[in-house]
Scaffold this active site. Structure first.
Site, short mmCIF file in Angstrom:
data_model
loop_
_atom_site.label_atom_id
_atom_site.label_comp_id
_atom_site.label_asym_id
_atom_site.label_seq_id
_atom_site.Cartn_x
_atom_site.Cartn_y
_atom_site.Cartn_z
N SER A 183 -34.63 13.59 89.81
CA SER A 183 -33.84 13.47 91.05
C SER A 183 -34.24 12.05 91.99
O SER A 183 -35.78 12.63 92.21
CB SER A 183 -33.18 14.59 92.21
OG SER A 183 -32.48 14.22 93.00
N CYS A 184 -33.38 11.28 92.49
CA CYS A 184 -34.03 9.64 92.60
C CYS A 184 -33.73 9.66 93.73
O CYS A 184 -31.99 9.92 93.69
CB CYS A 184 -34.53 9.57 91.31
SG CYS A 184 -34.57 10.25 89.33
N GLY A 185 -34.03 8.12 93.75
CA GLY A 185 -32.97 6.74 94.00
C GLY A 185 -32.95 5.99 93.24
O GLY A 185 -33.59 5.72 92.69
#
Length: 926
Positions: A22-24
């Site tokens: 899960s990230c930007g």
């Protein structure tokens, strides 16, 4: 070092198959397609301002992964090719370039390059050369872990053959890369096989990425700092490997997308894609399409798996936007104001592929377009700005790039299920309505559906028999494991309250694998639920995005759009009536036929009969698929004195996985006629392991008998009302279970295996529940067969005199002296009450002894754990240990909301913590 290159092997509680992240994510682009170096610098600013959305390990200078995807910088590439390789590159579009991660071992690196050169030659293309990509690890200050797994990075240049250009050349490059990946990463010859990875190889885009923090990307890659490195777009990504090991190849952007979120239905999506390989026919690749299999490569995260399928669809002729809409559709089933042609578009493509469901913000590009989309729930943020100087900025949050408010033309946030698209050729933003309306009108999807769709009502189930046999009801219920509690606590409350029955504070009975009683196979499974960065859904409040509707039966070719794709059976509820099941059994409509497969075995076969039956059932199912049968009905109706039923769950799982492995699963629909399944949990498991529809005939019959025995409310004055209430209750329960995992549609939940097994041996998992985690192992086929035979003998004993006249009561829900063991026995409760009322220490220790012994002997896994002496070193002198009054200052009561426990409990906990000097937290306000 090899341990740092490869993911760890499956061991203990870890399995690399469970990797997610899960990230930007964000991008900046020049809408008119004008390249500049400033785009790269601005993208770097965006990336660094999303540093908090990525992660690093205990070494602050080893990141989980960061990178940047740019349009092919032709001026820069032409310059370095001449300088470093002394070659003049062809015109744009006539060559491809991309970064390739290679092993650090010189011999293995040469093997990789030789293999690629051979594949390029065999495809008729030209190997222009390999350029060493400068890697400034010291300047970027990358950490020890990142350095230990750092690959050699080289830039590969490939020239197009005469007469090959555009998409045709891209397909050649795709074939080269897929074959190289299968041969090198999937082979056993290279010790550093997983160091080989092609970041990209394209005429349009190029990717620079690694196991870096956002601030390290430009310092590490001096190419990106060169002023001649000009691009019209830049996509950036900062990775947070939620429950994964970081690696260089798993860094993003991927070849066509970046992803912030989690794909909760990944296991099912992957299985269905494997099954579809058997029916995939490509006009563009012809017979060579088999060289692209498996579509989904091993050793990938959920994002990498999504990218593999997106690329496969794109290279086989689907547009980027269409492929994204297929994989991540907006909620359409209950959208009352959606235009009919748009609804028909989504309904048509639901016949081809299930949604890849879960919270997701996906940014995608092929160099010609760049865009973003949100999942149907909008559970990941995406904000955008469009400026008067023709720039577009999109990211996981606002403020990632300083922008003068005076030049902001428009701004907003992406809405659930909506798409945001920039067309560089047209030089404009294409609104969601215009974009999807255009695709919806491309073909007469509505007309195709009207002509090809099959409904259950078309089979005239009202003409079928009711299917109620009261004379044999009791022995059948006993043989299938029904108890008095099944009726009193599960089935009757289910229809009277029209919802899944709820117990107070859970179930304290022993785990199935630790129980002294024979237990149903369903009891060995626990439902997974959304956690960490992965929110659950409120299935009641978010009803508009939830759906149980599914198309079942043979799927046509995924790679074409034709009327045949929607020639499928529409089932609006997974629980079907006896009449509907009977109609399916002798179906002969619109070219469709069904075949019934018996899932019982001879009692005389003993324990060996179970395995033999599973093999026979799977073989018969495959033969039916080969014979062109459209619907398979697995049935245990033949149960009797001499016929023992195979568990419906084991049968459906074995057939589903056997057909998936043979790439034949999408040729047939699987319907189960079961006397065994009756609870919501049972139905969720059946669907989760591949059932398309379920007919719980014995649950119906048992409730019909209850009506005749005057055990139901007066409003149930006919059998049809009972079936209707049962279906409504099960529907609510299944939607609740799906929502706990953040899944919106039954189509996505089907085959997704959102379960963990507690106490099943791998021999059972590998045949019936392939891919399911069973960390503690446990019962074998022989034990399951033994328990199946014992249950069967309750209904059909060897001596008639041994026949029971009523259902057994095993005390699974209510404590009974000779029944199932419970964590809370009357003795334990009594001891605790005495200890509390009389402040009796003796009573408390008696209570503690009872609880601890029960945990160890009968109920919980934690009760089986023991401390290993000497592991932590020698004993510590007591005078060196902190006194209890200092230790308890570190105690903290958990953040439970006021609604979860009473005010009195909260106040008591707070007073206790205050007295001890600890901390308390109500959990309110979140």
């Amino acid at each position: 070092m090899d341990n740092l290159i490869h993911l760890p092997e499956k061991q203990g509680l870890y399995d690399p198959a469970l990797e997610k992240d899960s990230c930007g994510v964000g991008f900046i682009a020049q809408i008119k397609g004008v390249p500049s170096h400033q785009i790269v610098l601005d993208a770097d600013t965006i990336l660094q301002n999303m540093d908090h959305r990525g992660a690093c390990g205990c070494e602050t200078n080893t990141g989980d992964g960061s990178g940047i995807l740019c349009g092919l910088p032709h001026d820069f590439l032409r310059k370095v090719a001449k300088r470093d390789l002394n070659v003049d590159l062809p015109e744009p579009g006539r060559f491809a370039a991309g970064l390739v991660f290679l092993p650090t071992d010189p011999a293995e690196r040469e093997t990789c390059k030789t293999t690629i050169a051979k594949l390029i030659g065999e495809s008729g293309q030209t190997l222009i050369g390999w350029r060493d990509v400068p890697q400034h690890a010291d300047a970027a200050d990358i950490g020890p872990t990142a350095r230990a797994s750092e690959p050699n990075i080289e830039m590969l240049f490939v020239g197009a053959a005469d007469g090959i250009e555009g998409d045709a050349f891209e397909r050649k490059l795709y074939m080269i890369r897929k074959q190289a990946s299968r041969m090198l990463r999937g082979g056993k010859e290279l010790k550093q096989a997983l160091m080989f990875y092609v970041c990209s190889l394209s005429t349009k885009v190029i990717i620079y990425k690694g196991m870096l923090t956002p601030a390290q990307v430009l310092p590490y890659f001096p190419d990106l700092r060169d002023e001649d490195f000009k691009t019209h777009l830049a996509m950036v990504h900062s990775r947070f490997s939620t429950n994964t090991f970081p690696s260089w190849d798993r860094a993003q952007p991927l070849r066509f997308m970046s992803h912030n979120g989690e794909i909760n239905t990944l296991r099912g999506n992957s299985n269905w894609m494997r099954a579809r390989e058997g029916s995939a026919v490509s006009e563009l690749f012809g017979e060579d399409i088999t060289k692209l299999f498996p579509v989904i490569e091993p050793q990938l995260s959920d994002s990498g798996t999504f990218d593999n399928v997106l690329e496969f669809l794109l290279m086989n002729g689907r547009s980027l936007q269409e492929a994204i809409m297929m994989m991540v559709p907006e909620a359409w089933q209950k959208h009352e104001t959606m235009p009919e042609d748009k609804r028909a578009f989504y309904e048509y493509f639901s016949c081809l592929m299930e949604p890849w469901d879960g919270p997701a913000s996906i940014v995608f590009t092929d160099g010609k377009y760049i865009g973003a989309t949100l999942d149907r729930n909008g559970l990941r943020p995406s904000r955008y700005y469009i400026t008067h100087d023709d720039r577009v900025i999109m990211a996981s949050e606002v403020g990632v790039l300083p922008v003068d408010p005076a030049i902001v033309k428009s701004k907003g946030r992406l809405q659930p299920g909506k798409m945001f698209l920039i067309d560089f050729v047209q030089g404009r933003l294409i609104p969601d309505d215009e974009l999807k309306s255009g695709f919806a009108k491309k073909k007469p999807y509505g007309q195709w559906l009207k002509e090809q769709r099959i409904c259950l009502s078309d089979l005239h189930p009202e003409e079928e028999p009711h299917g109620f046999d009261s004379d044999t009801l009791l022995p059948r219920m006993q043989a299938f494991g029904y108890t008095a509690e099944t009726m009193n606590f599960m089935l009757r409350p289910l229809i009277q309250e029209v919802r899944d029955p709820v117990g107070s504070m859970g179930n304290d009975s022993a785990l199935a694998c630790l129980s002294d009683q024979p237990r149903m196979i369903y009891d060995y499974f626990k439902q997974l639920f959304a956690q960490v960065t992965n929110p659950a859904i409120d299935s009641i409040r978010e009803e508009v995005i939830m759906s149980l509707e599914c198309y079942i039966g043979p799927e046509a070719n995924l790679l074409e759009s034709s009327p045949a794709n929607c020639h499928r059976l529409l089932v609006d509820h997974p629980i079907i009536t006896n009449e509907e099941l009977a109609a399916l059994k002798h179906m002969n409509h619109a070219g469709w036929q069904s075949r019934v497969i018996d899932i019982t075995f001879e009692r005389s076969a003993g324990k060996a009969g179970l395995r033999d039956a599973l093999q026979r059932i799977s073989a018969e199912a495959e033969a039916a698929a080969d014979d062109g049968i459209q619907i398979l009905v697995l049935t245990d109706r033949a149960v009797g004195p001499d016929r023992v039923p195979v568990s419906s769950l084991m049968a459906i799982g074995a057939v589903h996985h056997h057909l998936v492995k043979q790439t034949k699963r999408t040729r047939v629909g699987l319907v189960i006629e079961t006397g065994e399944a009756r609870e919501v949990h049972h139905h969720c498991l059946l669907v989760g392991y591949g059932a398309d529809a379920i007919n719980p005939y014995l649950a119906f019959e048992s409730l019909w008998q209850a009506r005749r025995d005057n055990l139901l409310a007066d409003r149930f004055d006919c059998d049809d009302k009972i079936v209707s209430a049962y279906r409504k209750g099960v529907a609510k329960g299944m939607l609740k279970v799906m929502a706990k995992m953040g899944i919106s549609t039954l189509q996505s939940y089907k085959g997704a295996q959102i379960f963990e097994a507690l106490g099943l041996k791998d021999e059972v998992i590998d045949v019936c529940f392939c891919g399911t985690q069973s960390r503690i192992q446990g019962v074998t086929f022989d034990i399951i067969a033994e328990e199946t035979l014992r249950r069967h003998s309750l209904g059909y004993p060897a001596r008639i005199d041994d026949r029971l006249t009523q259902l057994p009561n095993l005390g699974e829900y209510h404590w009974r002296a000779e029944g199932e063991k419970h964590a809370w026995s009357p003795a334990a409760i009594s001891d605790l009450q005495v200890a509390a009322r009389n402040n009796s220490e003796d009573a408390y220790w008696k209570f503690a002894k009872t609880i601890n012994e029960d945990n160890k002997n009968r109920c919980t896994l934690r009760g089986l754990l023991g401390f290993q002496e000497g592991v932590a070193g020698p004993e510590i002198p007591l005078e060196e240990v902190q006194p209890a009054k200092e230790i308890v200052k570190r105690f903290c009561t958990g953040a439970m909301s006021l609604g979860s426990i009473s005010s009195e409990s909260h106040e008591t906990l707070a007073i206790a913590m205050n007295r001890m000097g600890g901390k308390s937290n109500t959990g309110e306000g979140g």
